[in-house]
Design a protein around this motif. Structure first.
Motif, PDB file in Angstrom:
ATOM      1  N   ALA A  66      19.102  52.778 153.757  1.00 55.89           N
ATOM      2  CA  ALA A  66      17.711  53.201 153.963  1.00 55.89           C
ATOM      3  C   ALA A  66      17.639  54.681 154.318  1.00 55.89           C
ATOM      4  CB  ALA A  66      17.059  52.353 155.053  1.00 55.89           C
ATOM      5  N   HIS A  67      18.546  55.149 155.146  1.00 57.72           N
ATOM      6  CA  HIS A  67      18.513  56.567 155.530  1.00 57.72           C
ATOM      7  C   HIS A  67      19.003  57.470 154.400  1.00 57.72           C
ATOM      8  CE1 HIS A  67      16.939  56.473 159.573  1.00 57.72           C
ATOM      9  NE2 HIS A  67      17.521  55.297 159.670  1.00 57.72           N
ATOM     10  N   VAL A  68      19.946  56.995 153.606  1.00 57.10           N
ATOM     11  CA  VAL A  68      20.365  57.769 152.433  1.00 57.10           C
ATOM     12  C   VAL A  68      19.180  57.912 151.477  1.00 57.10           C
ATOM     13  CG1 VAL A  68      21.803  57.733 150.348  1.00 57.10           C
ATOM     14  CG2 VAL A  68      22.818  57.254 152.562  1.00 57.10           C
ATOM     15  N   GLN A  69      18.434  56.849 151.315  1.00 57.30           N
ATOM     16  CA  GLN A  69      17.271  56.908 150.422  1.00 57.30           C
ATOM     17  C   GLN A  69      16.205  57.859 150.953  1.00 57.30           C
ATOM     18  OE1 GLN A  69      16.691  52.659 150.034  1.00 57.30           O
ATOM     19  NE2 GLN A  69      17.884  52.602 148.133  1.00 57.30           N
ATOM     20  N   LEU A  70      16.076  57.962 152.274  1.00 60.22           N
ATOM     21  CA  LEU A  70      15.159  58.961 152.846  1.00 60.22           C
ATOM     22  C   LEU A  70      15.624  60.378 152.511  1.00 60.22           C
ATOM     23  CD1 LEU A  70      14.404  57.490 156.394  1.00 60.22           C
ATOM     24  CD2 LEU A  70      12.807  57.729 154.480  1.00 60.22           C
ATOM     25  N   ILE A  71      16.923  60.596 152.593  1.00 60.33           N
ATOM     26  CA  ILE A  71      17.464  61.913 152.230  1.00 60.33           C
ATOM     27  C   ILE A  71      17.158  62.203 150.766  1.00 60.33           C
ATOM     28  CG2 ILE A  71      19.586  63.255 151.912  1.00 60.33           C
ATOM     29  CD1 ILE A  71      20.764  61.624 154.303  1.00 60.33           C
ATOM     30  N   LEU A  72      17.367  61.216 149.905  1.00 57.72           N
ATOM     31  CA  LEU A  72      17.133  61.407 148.468  1.00 57.72           C
ATOM     32  C   LEU A  72      15.656  61.581 148.144  1.00 57.72           C
ATOM     33  CD1 LEU A  72      19.815  58.956 147.076  1.00 57.72           C
ATOM     34  CD2 LEU A  72      19.825  61.471 146.932  1.00 57.72           C
ATOM     35  N   LYS A  73      14.769  61.059 148.972  1.00 63.39           N
ATOM     36  CA  LYS A  73      13.334  61.310 148.786  1.00 63.39           C
ATOM     37  C   LYS A  73      13.022  62.782 149.012  1.00 63.39           C
ATOM     38  CE  LYS A  73      10.695  57.141 149.636  1.00 63.39           C
ATOM     39  NZ  LYS A  73       9.782  56.450 150.538  1.00 63.39           N
ATOM     40  N   GLN A  74      13.717  63.377 149.977  1.00 65.49           N
ATOM     41  CA  GLN A  74      13.507  64.788 150.285  1.00 65.49           C
ATOM     42  C   GLN A  74      14.213  65.690 149.279  1.00 65.49           C
ATOM     43  OE1 GLN A  74      14.836  65.154 154.323  1.00 65.49           O
ATOM     44  NE2 GLN A  74      13.214  63.821 155.094  1.00 65.49           N
ATOM     45  N   ASN A  75      15.364  65.223 148.780  1.00 64.95           N
ATOM     46  CA  ASN A  75      16.119  66.007 147.810  1.00 64.95           C
ATOM     47  C   ASN A  75      16.899  65.037 146.922  1.00 64.95           C
ATOM     48  OD1 ASN A  75      17.732  67.686 146.320  1.00 64.95           O
ATOM     49  ND2 ASN A  75      18.876  68.519 148.050  1.00 64.95           N
ATOM     50  N   ALA A  76      16.334  64.740 145.775  1.00 67.13           N
ATOM     51  CA  ALA A  76      16.934  63.757 144.858  1.00 67.13           C
ATOM     52  C   ALA A  76      18.280  64.220 144.309  1.00 67.13           C
ATOM     53  CB  ALA A  76      15.968  63.475 143.711  1.00 67.13           C
ATOM     54  N   GLN A  77      18.634  65.468 144.540  1.00 59.83           N
ATOM     55  CA  GLN A  77      19.889  66.004 144.017  1.00 59.83           C
ATOM     56  C   GLN A  77      20.885  66.339 145.130  1.00 59.83           C
ATOM     57  OE1 GLN A  77      18.800  69.238 141.428  1.00 59.83           O
ATOM     58  NE2 GLN A  77      17.987  67.859 139.887  1.00 59.83           N
ATOM     59  N   ASP A  78      20.789  65.661 146.241  1.00 62.72           N
ATOM     60  CA  ASP A  78      21.723  65.870 147.348  1.00 62.72           C
ATOM     61  C   ASP A  78      23.047  65.191 147.001  1.00 62.72           C
ATOM     62  OD1 ASP A  78      23.242  65.276 149.771  1.00 62.72           O
ATOM     63  OD2 ASP A  78      21.480  65.934 150.883  1.00 62.72           O
ATOM     64  N   PRO A  79      24.092  65.966 146.706  1.00 63.92           N
ATOM     65  CA  PRO A  79      25.368  65.370 146.276  1.00 63.92           C
ATOM     66  C   PRO A  79      25.980  64.435 147.316  1.00 63.92           C
ATOM     67  CG  PRO A  79      25.374  67.750 145.933  1.00 63.92           C
ATOM     68  CD  PRO A  79      24.139  67.422 146.695  1.00 63.92           C
ATOM     69  N   TRP A  80      25.910  64.823 148.578  1.00 71.85           N
ATOM     70  CA  TRP A  80      26.467  63.977 149.626  1.00 71.85           C
ATOM     71  C   TRP A  80      25.752  62.624 149.644  1.00 71.85           C
ATOM     72  CZ3 TRP A  80      24.677  61.373 153.850  1.00 71.85           C
ATOM     73  CH2 TRP A  80      25.637  60.878 154.723  1.00 71.85           C
ATOM     74  N   ALA A  81      24.429  62.649 149.575  1.00 69.37           N
ATOM     75  CA  ALA A  81      23.657  61.401 149.617  1.00 69.37           C
ATOM     76  C   ALA A  81      23.952  60.530 148.397  1.00 69.37           C
ATOM     77  CB  ALA A  81      22.163  61.704 149.718  1.00 69.37           C
ATOM     78  N   LEU A  82      24.066  61.138 147.232  1.00 70.49           N
ATOM     79  CA  LEU A  82      24.364  60.370 146.020  1.00 70.49           C
ATOM     80  C   LEU A  82      25.747  59.728 146.099  1.00 70.49           C
ATOM     81  CD1 LEU A  82      22.854  62.827 143.417  1.00 70.49           C
ATOM     82  CD2 LEU A  82      22.058  60.481 143.849  1.00 70.49           C
ATOM     83  N   ALA A  83      26.729  60.487 146.550  1.00 67.11           N
ATOM     84  CA  ALA A  83      28.090  59.944 146.680  1.00 67.11           C
ATOM     85  C   ALA A  83      28.131  58.832 147.725  1.00 67.11           C
ATOM     86  CB  ALA A  83      29.067  61.061 147.040  1.00 67.11           C
ATOM     87  N   THR A  84      27.413  59.035 148.817  1.00 63.98           N
ATOM     88  CA  THR A  84      27.383  58.029 149.876  1.00 63.98           C
ATOM     89  C   THR A  84      26.666  56.770 149.407  1.00 63.98           C
ATOM     90  OG1 THR A  84      27.457  59.754 151.550  1.00 63.98           O
ATOM     91  CG2 THR A  84      26.692  57.586 152.266  1.00 63.98           C
ATOM     92  N   LEU A  85      25.557  56.947 148.696  1.00 65.21           N
ATOM     93  CA  LEU A  85      24.837  55.792 148.165  1.00 65.21           C
ATOM     94  C   LEU A  85      25.729  55.007 147.206  1.00 65.21           C
ATOM     95  CD1 LEU A  85      22.259  54.121 147.967  1.00 65.21           C
ATOM     96  CD2 LEU A  85      21.491  55.683 146.150  1.00 65.21           C
ATOM     97  N   ALA A  86      26.447  55.703 146.342  1.00 69.31           N
ATOM     98  CA  ALA A  86      27.361  55.030 145.413  1.00 69.31           C
ATOM     99  C   ALA A  86      28.425  54.237 146.177  1.00 69.31           C
ATOM    100  CB  ALA A  86      28.012  56.045 144.479  1.00 69.31           C
ATOM    101  N   SER A  87      28.938  54.808 147.245  1.00 71.45           N
ATOM    102  CA  SER A  87      29.954  54.109 148.045  1.00 71.45           C
ATOM    103  C   SER A  87      29.377  52.880 148.733  1.00 71.45           C
ATOM    104  CB  SER A  87      30.545  55.050 149.091  1.00 71.45           C
ATOM    105  OG  SER A  87      31.293  56.063 148.470  1.00 71.45           O
ATOM    106  N   ILE A  88      28.188  53.011 149.293  1.00 72.65           N
ATOM    107  CA  ILE A  88      27.551  51.870 149.959  1.00 72.65           C
ATOM    108  C   ILE A  88      27.295  50.754 148.956  1.00 72.65           C
ATOM    109  CG2 ILE A  88      25.425  51.078 151.092  1.00 72.65           C
ATOM    110  CD1 ILE A  88      25.318  53.877 152.451  1.00 72.65           C
ATOM    111  N   GLU A  89      26.747  51.121 147.804  1.00 71.90           N
ATOM    112  CA  GLU A  89      26.463  50.111 146.780  1.00 71.90           C
ATOM    113  C   GLU A  89      27.759  49.446 146.311  1.00 71.90           C
ATOM    114  OE1 GLU A  89      23.599  49.215 146.685  1.00 71.90           O
ATOM    115  OE2 GLU A  89      22.142  50.801 146.471  1.00 71.90           O
ATOM    116  N   SER A  90      28.813  50.223 146.144  1.00 73.47           N
ATOM    117  CA  SER A  90      30.112  49.668 145.749  1.00 73.47           C
ATOM    118  C   SER A  90      30.651  48.727 146.817  1.00 73.47           C
ATOM    119  CB  SER A  90      31.127  50.781 145.495  1.00 73.47           C
ATOM    120  OG  SER A  90      30.748  51.563 144.394  1.00 73.47           O
TER     121      SER A  90
END
Length: 187
Positions: free
Chosen positions: A123-147
């Motif tokens: 949920a907090h990663v998605q908040l970060i991505l709402k503010q910046n959809a191209q945040d590399p850290w958030a995208l990598a972290t989201l991928a790890s969480i989903e995995s």
């Protein structure tokens, strides 16, 4: 017969009384910060220090010294649930976008690594991505969480977005490797 207190106990008591008598929230916060310092420096009383530091942040949510001391104490005491709440409150109080993102990064790592709260971290990663959809850290972290949760399609989607942004060859190679594993083993 009068009970004698140590200098630290006396300082804490005086600071508490002065804070109760004061009408100025800034002065109250400073007095509680003083009491927290006395609790730690003179008495090594972490519980009293935490109590006063919480009061500091109740009065002044952006108090930098109170926040730093409280975070340090809660980390040392491994009181991660309380630390997560302190971080959430600080995120709400913070107006500066860069500081807010840094706090959210810290909260996500705490939720994920110390508390195992993947849903909260997501949920907090998605908040970060709402503010910046191209945040590399958030995208990598989201991928790890989903995995971690076996949600392979959302993990792949996050990695595909990350691959479009990544410019460093070694990091890009790692993204493609992770994507390849997902597609060959799970999709």
């Amino acid at each position: 017969r009068e009970v004698e207190f140590s200098p630290g106990q006396n300082l804490i008591e005086v600071a508490k009384k002065e804070a109760q008598a004061s009408r100025d929230d800034g002065a109250k916060a400073d007095l509680h910060l003083l009491a927290a310092g006395a609790a730690m420096d003179y008495l090594d009383d972490r519980a009293t220090a935490v109590e006063h530091l919480v009061l500091v942040l109740d009065l002044d949510p952006l108090n930098a010294e109170g926040f730093a001391r409280l975070v340090l104490l809660l980390e040392q005491e491994r009181r991660f649930e309380e630390l997560a709440e302190v971080l959430k409150r600080r995120i709400v109080a913070t107006q500066e976008p860069t500081a807010m993102i840094e706090l959210q990064h810290t909260l996500v790592m705490l939720l994920r690594e110390q508390l195992g709260a993947l849903e909260g971290a997501r949920a907090h990663v998605q908040l970060i991505l709402k503010q910046n959809a191209q945040d590399p850290w958030a995208l990598a972290t989201l991928a790890s969480i989903e995995s971690d949760e076996g949600r392979w399609q959302p993990a792949a989607e996050a990695l595909i977005t990350l691959a479009k942004l990544e410019t460093e060859p070694t990091a890009l190679k790692d993204v493609f490797f992770r994507l390849g594993r997902i597609y060959t083993e799970h999709l």
